[in-house]
Design a protein around this motif. Structure first.
Motif, PDB file in Angstrom:
ATOM      1  N   SER A 124     -17.722   5.117   6.886  1.00  0.00           N
ATOM      2  CA  SER A 124     -16.704   5.064   7.937  1.00  0.00           C
ATOM      3  C   SER A 124     -16.836   3.783   8.755  1.00  0.00           C
ATOM      4  O   SER A 124     -15.832   3.164   9.121  1.00  0.00           O
ATOM      5  CB  SER A 124     -16.832   6.286   8.851  1.00  0.00           C
ATOM      6  OG  SER A 124     -16.494   7.475   8.175  1.00  0.00           O
ATOM      7  N   ALA A 125     -18.053   3.381   9.036  1.00  0.00           N
ATOM      8  CA  ALA A 125     -18.268   2.158   9.808  1.00  0.00           C
ATOM      9  C   ALA A 125     -17.771   0.928   9.051  1.00  0.00           C
ATOM     10  O   ALA A 125     -17.112   0.048   9.624  1.00  0.00           O
ATOM     11  CB  ALA A 125     -19.751   2.014  10.143  1.00  0.00           C
ATOM     12  N   VAL A 126     -18.054   0.882   7.755  1.00  0.00           N
ATOM     13  CA  VAL A 126     -17.612  -0.257   6.949  1.00  0.00           C
ATOM     14  C   VAL A 126     -16.085  -0.325   6.906  1.00  0.00           C
ATOM     15  O   VAL A 126     -15.477  -1.384   7.145  1.00  0.00           O
ATOM     16  CB  VAL A 126     -18.192  -0.161   5.526  1.00  0.00           C
ATOM     17  CG1 VAL A 126     -17.556  -1.218   4.620  1.00  0.00           C
ATOM     18  CG2 VAL A 126     -19.699  -0.339   5.546  1.00  0.00           C
ATOM     19  N   PHE A 127     -15.462   0.800   6.609  1.00  0.00           N
ATOM     20  CA  PHE A 127     -13.996   0.799   6.521  1.00  0.00           C
ATOM     21  C   PHE A 127     -13.354   0.622   7.892  1.00  0.00           C
ATOM     22  O   PHE A 127     -12.257   0.066   7.993  1.00  0.00           O
ATOM     23  CB  PHE A 127     -13.503   2.079   5.859  1.00  0.00           C
ATOM     24  CG  PHE A 127     -13.529   2.023   4.355  1.00  0.00           C
ATOM     25  CD1 PHE A 127     -12.605   1.261   3.661  1.00  0.00           C
ATOM     26  CD2 PHE A 127     -14.488   2.717   3.640  1.00  0.00           C
ATOM     27  CE1 PHE A 127     -12.637   1.194   2.280  1.00  0.00           C
ATOM     28  CE2 PHE A 127     -14.528   2.650   2.265  1.00  0.00           C
ATOM     29  CZ  PHE A 127     -13.596   1.890   1.573  1.00  0.00           C
ATOM     30  N   GLY A 128     -14.009   1.083   8.947  1.00  0.00           N
ATOM     31  CA  GLY A 128     -13.480   0.838  10.277  1.00  0.00           C
ATOM     32  C   GLY A 128     -13.431  -0.648  10.593  1.00  0.00           C
ATOM     33  O   GLY A 128     -12.443  -1.149  11.147  1.00  0.00           O
ATOM     34  N   LEU A 129     -14.474  -1.376  10.223  1.00  0.00           N
ATOM     35  CA  LEU A 129     -14.501  -2.824  10.422  1.00  0.00           C
ATOM     36  C   LEU A 129     -13.417  -3.503   9.591  1.00  0.00           C
ATOM     37  O   LEU A 129     -12.678  -4.372  10.079  1.00  0.00           O
ATOM     38  CB  LEU A 129     -15.881  -3.369  10.051  1.00  0.00           C
ATOM     39  CG  LEU A 129     -16.057  -4.887  10.115  1.00  0.00           C
ATOM     40  CD1 LEU A 129     -15.829  -5.388  11.531  1.00  0.00           C
ATOM     41  CD2 LEU A 129     -17.441  -5.288   9.610  1.00  0.00           C
ATOM     42  N   VAL A 130     -13.303  -3.097   8.318  1.00  0.00           N
ATOM     43  CA  VAL A 130     -12.304  -3.708   7.432  1.00  0.00           C
ATOM     44  C   VAL A 130     -10.880  -3.449   7.935  1.00  0.00           C
ATOM     45  O   VAL A 130     -10.049  -4.356   7.999  1.00  0.00           O
ATOM     46  CB  VAL A 130     -12.477  -3.169   5.995  1.00  0.00           C
ATOM     47  CG1 VAL A 130     -11.329  -3.630   5.113  1.00  0.00           C
ATOM     48  CG2 VAL A 130     -13.807  -3.638   5.413  1.00  0.00           C
ATOM     49  N   LEU A 183     -10.078  -5.516  11.148  1.00  0.00           N
ATOM     50  CA  LEU A 183      -9.782  -6.918  10.845  1.00  0.00           C
ATOM     51  C   LEU A 183      -8.407  -7.060  10.196  1.00  0.00           C
ATOM     52  O   LEU A 183      -7.643  -7.996  10.508  1.00  0.00           O
ATOM     53  CB  LEU A 183     -10.862  -7.489   9.930  1.00  0.00           C
ATOM     54  CG  LEU A 183     -12.262  -7.644  10.542  1.00  0.00           C
ATOM     55  CD1 LEU A 183     -13.265  -8.084   9.471  1.00  0.00           C
ATOM     56  CD2 LEU A 183     -12.237  -8.650  11.682  1.00  0.00           C
ATOM     57  N   ALA A 184      -8.079  -6.138   9.280  1.00  0.00           N
ATOM     58  CA  ALA A 184      -6.772  -6.210   8.614  1.00  0.00           C
ATOM     59  C   ALA A 184      -5.634  -5.997   9.603  1.00  0.00           C
ATOM     60  O   ALA A 184      -4.596  -6.673   9.533  1.00  0.00           O
ATOM     61  CB  ALA A 184      -6.708  -5.178   7.491  1.00  0.00           C
ATOM     62  N   VAL A 185      -5.809  -5.058  10.520  1.00  0.00           N
ATOM     63  CA  VAL A 185      -4.779  -4.831  11.537  1.00  0.00           C
ATOM     64  C   VAL A 185      -4.622  -6.067  12.420  1.00  0.00           C
ATOM     65  O   VAL A 185      -3.502  -6.463  12.774  1.00  0.00           O
ATOM     66  CB  VAL A 185      -5.142  -3.593  12.390  1.00  0.00           C
ATOM     67  CG1 VAL A 185      -4.257  -3.504  13.626  1.00  0.00           C
ATOM     68  CG2 VAL A 185      -4.990  -2.330  11.556  1.00  0.00           C
ATOM     69  N   GLN A 186      -5.726  -6.712  12.763  1.00  0.00           N
ATOM     70  CA  GLN A 186      -5.644  -7.895  13.616  1.00  0.00           C
ATOM     71  C   GLN A 186      -4.853  -9.018  12.955  1.00  0.00           C
ATOM     72  O   GLN A 186      -3.949  -9.598  13.574  1.00  0.00           O
ATOM     73  CB  GLN A 186      -7.061  -8.373  13.963  1.00  0.00           C
ATOM     74  CG  GLN A 186      -7.110  -9.432  15.061  1.00  0.00           C
ATOM     75  CD  GLN A 186      -6.794 -10.839  14.565  1.00  0.00           C
ATOM     76  OE1 GLN A 186      -7.076 -11.164  13.391  1.00  0.00           O
ATOM     77  NE2 GLN A 186      -6.230 -11.666  15.419  1.00  0.00           N
ATOM     78  N   PRO A 209     -13.106   9.397   9.898  1.00  0.00           N
ATOM     79  CA  PRO A 209     -12.256   8.319  10.385  1.00  0.00           C
ATOM     80  C   PRO A 209     -12.297   7.118   9.443  1.00  0.00           C
ATOM     81  O   PRO A 209     -13.319   6.834   8.824  1.00  0.00           O
ATOM     82  CB  PRO A 209     -12.874   7.972  11.747  1.00  0.00           C
ATOM     83  CG  PRO A 209     -14.302   8.420  11.637  1.00  0.00           C
ATOM     84  CD  PRO A 209     -14.265   9.649  10.771  1.00  0.00           C
ATOM     85  N   PHE A 210     -11.169   6.450   9.316  1.00  0.00           N
ATOM     86  CA  PHE A 210     -11.023   5.223   8.519  1.00  0.00           C
ATOM     87  C   PHE A 210     -11.195   5.471   7.018  1.00  0.00           C
ATOM     88  O   PHE A 210     -11.499   4.533   6.270  1.00  0.00           O
ATOM     89  CB  PHE A 210     -12.004   4.147   8.976  1.00  0.00           C
ATOM     90  CG  PHE A 210     -12.131   4.015  10.470  1.00  0.00           C
ATOM     91  CD1 PHE A 210     -11.036   3.626  11.228  1.00  0.00           C
ATOM     92  CD2 PHE A 210     -13.315   4.312  11.126  1.00  0.00           C
ATOM     93  CE1 PHE A 210     -11.138   3.509  12.612  1.00  0.00           C
ATOM     94  CE2 PHE A 210     -13.423   4.206  12.502  1.00  0.00           C
ATOM     95  CZ  PHE A 210     -12.335   3.801  13.256  1.00  0.00           C
ATOM     96  N   ALA A 211     -11.016   6.701   6.573  1.00  0.00           N
ATOM     97  CA  ALA A 211     -11.116   6.988   5.137  1.00  0.00           C
ATOM     98  C   ALA A 211     -10.052   6.207   4.387  1.00  0.00           C
ATOM     99  O   ALA A 211      -8.900   6.144   4.822  1.00  0.00           O
ATOM    100  CB  ALA A 211     -10.943   8.482   4.884  1.00  0.00           C
ATOM    101  N   PRO A 212     -10.382   5.607   3.229  1.00  0.00           N
ATOM    102  CA  PRO A 212      -9.422   4.771   2.493  1.00  0.00           C
ATOM    103  C   PRO A 212      -8.445   5.595   1.665  1.00  0.00           C
ATOM    104  O   PRO A 212      -8.310   5.401   0.459  1.00  0.00           O
ATOM    105  CB  PRO A 212     -10.328   3.918   1.604  1.00  0.00           C
ATOM    106  CG  PRO A 212     -11.496   4.804   1.326  1.00  0.00           C
ATOM    107  CD  PRO A 212     -11.715   5.587   2.595  1.00  0.00           C
TER     108      PRO A 212
END
Length: 344
Positions: free
Chosen positions: A65-71, A74-77, A173-176
């Motif tokens: 979740s932490a990895v995908f939250g970061l990804v 960044l993609a949203v930004q 959270p942030f599941a792909p």
């Protein structure tokens, strides 16, 4: 499975393709300084997609979740930056990820799923537009789809990789995965499937025109609808690799349009609004007189053995260690497609 949720899933897929198309028309993303896409880039991307789930299975659910939250953040930004500016984009991305994480800590699964879905939609729209606007070609998408088709079939049908990974990230959270329902049999689309659903219509539009983009979008939504209908009537009961249907259709569309037009529209021509034009068959082959003239052009003395020369307008336009590199270097100097010959 809930039939209403299955219908809604197809509608959501269509809405995401439409949102990406609207972004594609209205927003110009800054091109990253990565040059042009090559086969090695697609190979590296494919390896990453195949290996990533295996690596994630060795991590805890919280770490994934932490990895995908970061990804996703960044993609949203970078998706929002061309629309509202870099600072606002950072603020919105950080706020969205923080709210999603807060709902997870508060044990609000429905809110977590909704927030994660919204983040995924923005991220997929941005990544698809970044790739399409920075020059990814239909052949690259077709090759990527072909690789993922085989991987999806093995990972979903012949092994438990997809099932184990989905079980690990479901409800977090942030599941792909874009999920409309939870439970043991969620109505959802994986991130890879969703990305190709959105990406190919954009690339087809840029390379072959609006009609090709509309066809690609219709095929993607149609495939999603057919799979949803099979689940609704009980013909499918377990996870189905969507790309086993979508991947071959992407490859087929690429082949049909390439044959129809004898090539594709370049990104610079698309940005300039140049319409797509089918080249007559006799224009697709180099005239003998032009080839003879190109072969007669003298090459610089002292060139290393194996150098390729891009020749046009009666002179050497550029050189390179491969035909493709020489042609691309020459394309920056002259609008016409140069002749590429190799020093004997």
């Amino acid at each position: 499975m809930n039939p209403f949720a299955l219908v809604a899933l197809s509608a959501c897929a269509a809405a995401m393709i439409g949102a990406a198309a609207a972004y594609f028309v209205r927003v110009r993303m800054p091109r990253p300084p990565v040059g042009v896409y090559a086969a090695s880039d697609i190979a590296f991307l494919s390896v990453g997609v195949v290996v990533a789930p295996l690596l994630y299975l060795s991590l805890s659910g919280a770490a994934v979740s932490a990895v995908f939250g970061l990804v996703l953040g960044l993609a949203v930004q970078f998706t929002l930056a061309p629309v509202c500016g870099g600072r606002w984009a950072w603020a919105l991305a950080l706020a969205a990820t923080a709210v999603t994480a807060a709902f997870a800590f508060a044990d609000r699964p429905v809110a977590v799923r909704v927030c994660t879905d919204l983040l995924l939609v923005v991220a997929v729209v941005g990544v698809a537009n970044l790739w399409a606007q920075s020059g990814m070609r239909p052949v690259h998408v077709a090759a990527f789809a072909a690789v993922l088709t085989g991987y999806d079939l093995v990972a979903t049908t012949l092994t438990r990789v997809t099932l184990d990974f989905a079980t690990q990230v479901q409800g977090r959270p942030f599941a792909p995965m874009f999920a409309l329902t939870g439970g043991d049999r969620p109505v959802a689309i994986g991130l890879g499937d969703l990305l190709l659903l959105v990406l190919f219509p954009l690339v087809a539009t840029r390379a072959f025109g609006r009609r090709a983009g509309l066809l690609a979008a219709s095929v993607g939504v149609g495939v999603t609808g057919v799979v949803s209908a099979l689940f609704a009537v009980g013909a499918l009961t377990a996870g189905f690799p969507l790309l086993t249907l979508l991947g071959p259709l992407i490859v087929a569309q690429h082949l049909v349009w390439t044959r129809r037009y004898g090539g594709e529209r370049r990104t610079v021509d698309w940005r300039a609004g140049t319409p797509v034009r089918a080249r007559p068959r006799d224009e697709q082959a180099l005239p003998a007189a032009e080839l003879t003239a190109a072969l007669a052009v003298p090459v610089p003395d002292g060139s290393p053995e194996g150098t390729w020369f891009a020749v046009g307008e009666g002179r050497v336009l550029a050189t390179g260690p491969t035909p493709g590199q020489a042609r691309r270097a020459a394309g920056r100097q002259a609008p016409e497609v140069p002749v590429v010959i190799r020093m004997v």
